[in-house]
Design an enzyme around this catalytic site. Structure first.
Site, short mmCIF file in Angstrom:
data_model
loop_
_atom_site.label_atom_id
_atom_site.label_comp_id
_atom_site.label_asym_id
_atom_site.label_seq_id
_atom_site.Cartn_x
_atom_site.Cartn_y
_atom_site.Cartn_z
N ASN A 7 -12.82 30.80 65.53
CA ASN A 7 -12.12 29.33 66.05
C ASN A 7 -11.97 28.98 64.71
O ASN A 7 -12.49 28.56 63.79
CB ASN A 7 -13.43 28.58 66.51
CG ASN A 7 -12.98 27.28 66.98
OD1 ASN A 7 -11.99 26.72 66.48
ND2 ASN A 7 -13.88 26.52 67.61
N GLU A 381 -18.92 27.93 73.38
CA GLU A 381 -17.40 28.25 73.57
C GLU A 381 -17.29 29.65 72.95
O GLU A 381 -16.39 30.38 73.51
CB GLU A 381 -16.54 27.34 72.85
CG GLU A 381 -16.50 26.03 73.48
CD GLU A 381 -16.13 24.84 72.48
OE1 GLU A 381 -15.15 24.04 72.82
OE2 GLU A 381 -16.76 24.63 71.28
#
Length: 394
Positions: A7, A381
């Site tokens: 990320n 996530e």
């Protein structure tokens, strides 16, 4: 299979190394303040924490440091043991409704729409190129934060502006936090046994609310940018657009400076003078007048979106709170649910106080009498990225 879930933020890079399909986390960590002279990074392996301060000029250097540490600390024997890398890409524009293997064409398309996410997409592109160079045999996968919301109908995602803005410039509602909303939708299907009508409240420093019908998103609060929707930690959320021109004239500030104020000095920060919910909760308990006002505004706007989506869905099976604030802030949850009493929602105050994700407690926080059940669930996530990457790499 070993794979990385990555990320890349505007000045950060977070990662997890997974062994798939067991979903075991081998190591995880983050690089902070990339591009500044006080940057640092943390890597956790089992109970060991590796922390170093080092000047990290850009995301490419962060990637190279990460991969070097993985080999030197014997976390992986060699880089080729990493078979895939999944990248969170904030914006997929109108092009992508699901994760995809990154090809030259995909990378070009992500670059073409970088103006839609000028802080995040360029960082993701640098990360993709750096990992591709260092591990050329690994499959690269793009997982888009906007993808989950692509099931929203045209009447919902269009703005009431000239239609040619949509046709020529892709001006429309996109929605964000899609990986989180997707994960919670999947978790609730496991809990309830089937797809249901859900209202998901992702309450972090950035915050968004989605209406999910039969497993598909039909509405979400964030819009063309993540600054739309509810009031947030430092973002204004929905405002009358004329305020921007008015303040520019009154203060002689440039558009960029006003935009910066609306993104970084508004929301809870703008009203209460602080944005960390832990600080806000302490001040709320002490009855600080500005904080009490800020919490009332904040929770009112969340409740308004929930009520709006209640009407849109017709029937709601569950309201879910997730992300940092949603998972760990009983004050915010209680204030929101109390504002939903006209809908028959009834919070169980004891369960609400006890349900704190950072203390490993998830679950139901409403009474048996409540017309709508409300849950607190941890989002993940990175696991969504890992699963999609694994499925596309097999």
């Amino acid at each position: 299979m070993l794979l990385l879930a990555v990320n890349s933020g505007s000045s950060t890079l977070k990662f997890r190394l997974y062994d798939m399909p067991s979903e075991k986390v081998i190591t995880k960590g983050s690089f902070e303040r990339i591009g500044s002279n006080d940057s640092d990074y943390t890597i956790r392996v089992n109970d060991e924490k590796i922390y170093k301060k080092e000047e990290i000029e850009n995301h490419e250097k962060a990637v190279n440091i990460l991969l070097t540490e993985l080999v030197e600390k014997d976390i992986v024997k060699k880089l080729d043991d990493i078979k895939a890398v999944g990248h969170r890409v904030v914006h997929g524009g109108v092009l992508y409704s699901h994760s995809v293997v990154i090809t030259e064409r995909v990378l070009e398309e992500i670059e073409k729409i970088k103006d839609l996410a000028p802080l995040h997409n360029p960082a993701a592109i640098i990360g993709i190129k750096a990992f591709s160079k260092a591990i050329p045999n690994a499959t690269m996968v793009a997982c888009f934060d906007t993808a989950f919301h692509q099931t929203i109908e045209e009447k919902e995602f269009l703005y009431s502006v000239p239609y040619e803005w949509y046709v020529k410039y892709d001006v429309r509602k996109y929605g964000f936090h899609g990986l989180s909303h997707q994960y919670i939708t999947t978790r609730m299907k496991e809990i309830l046994g089937h797809d249901d009508n859900l209202i998901i409240c992702h309450i972090g420093n950035g915050a968004s609310i989605s209406a999910v019908k039969d497993g598909k998103c039909i509405a979400t609060s964030m819009g063309f940018t993540p600054n739309a929707g509810i009031m947030m930690g430092t973002r204004s959320g929905d405002i009358d657009y004329s305020i921007i021109g008015y303040i520019m004239k009154k203060t002689a500030l440039s558009y960029d400076k006003v935009d910066n104020l609306l993104n970084k000095k508004s929301g809870l920060e703008g009203i209460a003078g602080m944005s960390d919910l832990r600080d806000i909760d302490r001040a709320f308990i002490a009855k600080d007048s500005k904080v009490v006002l800020a919490i009332d505004m904040y929770t009112e706007r969340i409740a308004e979106y929930i009520a709006k989506y209640f009407l849109k869905l017709g029937k709601v099976d569950a309201i879910i709170f997730t992300a940092g604030g949603g998972e760990n802030d009983p004050i915010i949850r209680k204030e929101v649910l109390n504002k939903l009493k006209p809908l028959g929602v009834e919070v169980d105050e004891k369960l609400n106080e006890e349900t704190i994700v950072r203390k490993d407690k998830e679950g139901l926080i409403t009474t048996k009498k409540s017309s709508i059940a409300s849950y607190v669930l941890a989002t993940d996530e990175e696991l969504v990225i890992a699963k999609d990457t694994y499925n596309l790499s097999k």
